[in-house]
Write a protein that holds these residues in place. Structure first.
Motif, short mmCIF file in Angstrom:
data_model
loop_
_atom_site.label_atom_id
_atom_site.label_comp_id
_atom_site.label_asym_id
_atom_site.label_seq_id
_atom_site.Cartn_x
_atom_site.Cartn_y
_atom_site.Cartn_z
N CYS A 1 43.36 89.65 36.54
CA CYS A 1 43.48 88.28 37.05
C CYS A 1 43.90 88.29 38.52
CB CYS A 1 44.47 87.47 36.22
SG CYS A 1 43.88 87.06 34.56
N TRP B 1 41.86 86.98 41.83
CA TRP B 1 42.41 86.13 42.89
C TRP B 1 42.07 86.73 44.26
CZ3 TRP B 1 44.58 81.53 43.84
CH2 TRP B 1 45.23 81.36 45.05
N GLN C 1 35.40 81.91 43.09
CA GLN C 1 35.94 80.86 42.21
C GLN C 1 35.53 81.10 40.77
OE1 GLN C 1 34.57 77.21 43.93
NE2 GLN C 1 36.10 77.22 45.54
N TYR C 2 34.26 81.44 40.56
CA TYR C 2 33.78 81.74 39.22
C TYR C 2 34.55 82.92 38.62
CZ TYR C 2 29.60 78.79 39.87
OH TYR C 2 28.74 77.75 40.07
N ILE D 1 38.26 81.76 37.77
CA ILE D 1 38.28 80.86 36.60
C ILE D 1 37.92 81.64 35.33
CG2 ILE D 1 37.16 78.86 35.53
CD1 ILE D 1 36.85 77.72 38.42
N VAL E 1 40.94 83.63 34.19
CA VAL E 1 41.96 82.76 33.57
C VAL E 1 41.51 82.40 32.15
CG1 VAL E 1 43.03 80.48 33.68
CG2 VAL E 1 42.88 81.88 35.74
N LEU E 2 40.22 82.09 31.99
CA LEU E 2 39.70 81.82 30.65
C LEU E 2 39.82 83.05 29.75
CD1 LEU E 2 36.54 79.70 31.52
CD2 LEU E 2 38.63 78.89 30.40
N CYS F 1 33.81 82.07 29.87
CA CYS F 1 34.25 83.22 30.67
C CYS F 1 33.07 84.14 30.95
CB CYS F 1 35.35 83.96 29.92
SG CYS F 1 35.68 85.61 30.54
N LEU G 1 30.57 82.47 33.35
CA LEU G 1 31.03 82.45 34.74
C LEU G 1 30.97 83.85 35.37
CD1 LEU G 1 34.01 79.96 34.47
CD2 LEU G 1 31.89 79.62 35.76
#
Length: 153
Positions: free
Chosen positions: A81, A85, A99-100, A103, A106-107, A141, A144
């Protein structure tokens, strides 16, 4: 593997996958190009989440045979994660791709919480419901992460 309760092999498979995700998303050049505050924030958040997860695990399944594997996987998932970032600063990815990626990770984290719940609380109906909705997090997830591979996004 998880639904078949083959957690040992499933955990090994996902450990390898998280290592590959870290390699894909992280770049030392991107880390050097960021300001100190942008370097340290994700690490602090990651450490806080890790210590919360480990405290939760030790409070509830300190004698579970998979505890060490779960902790190793948790470390790699949080590192993944953080790497997601940092993908924002990686010149390989566009802003949308980054961004994908973030996200999606995180998912992925939320998905893995739904997998962990029945291990921690095997007789709890809410934990069993959490396992049933794993795909709500896992499917987007994967979508993305797949989309993050396309340069035209």
């Amino acid at each position: 593997l998880i639904y078949k309760n083959n957690f040992q092999f499933g955990t090994l498979f996902f450990i390898i996958m998280q290592l590959l995700m870290i390699i894909r998303h992280f770049s030392f050049q991107s880390l050097l190009a960021t300001s100190f505050s942008n370097k340290i924030k994700p690490i602090i958040v990651g450490l806080l989440i890790f210590f919360c997860v480990v405290s939760f695990l030790f409070a509830n399944i300190s004698k579970h045979k998979l505890l060490l594997s779960i902790i190793i996987y948790a470390v790699l998932l949080i590192m993944s994660c953080i790497a997601a970032w940092y993908s924002t600063y990686n010149k390989i990815f566009t802003s949308t791709q980054s961004q994908y990626i973030f996200i999606a990770m995180v998912l992925f984290f939320l998905c893995d919480l739904t997998v962990l719940m029945p291990i921690v609380f095997p007789e709890n109906n809410i934990a069993m419901f959490a396992r049933a909705v794993t795909g709500i997090f896992y499917s987007p997830c994967l979508l993305l992460l797949t989309l993050s591979a396309h340069k035209n996004v």
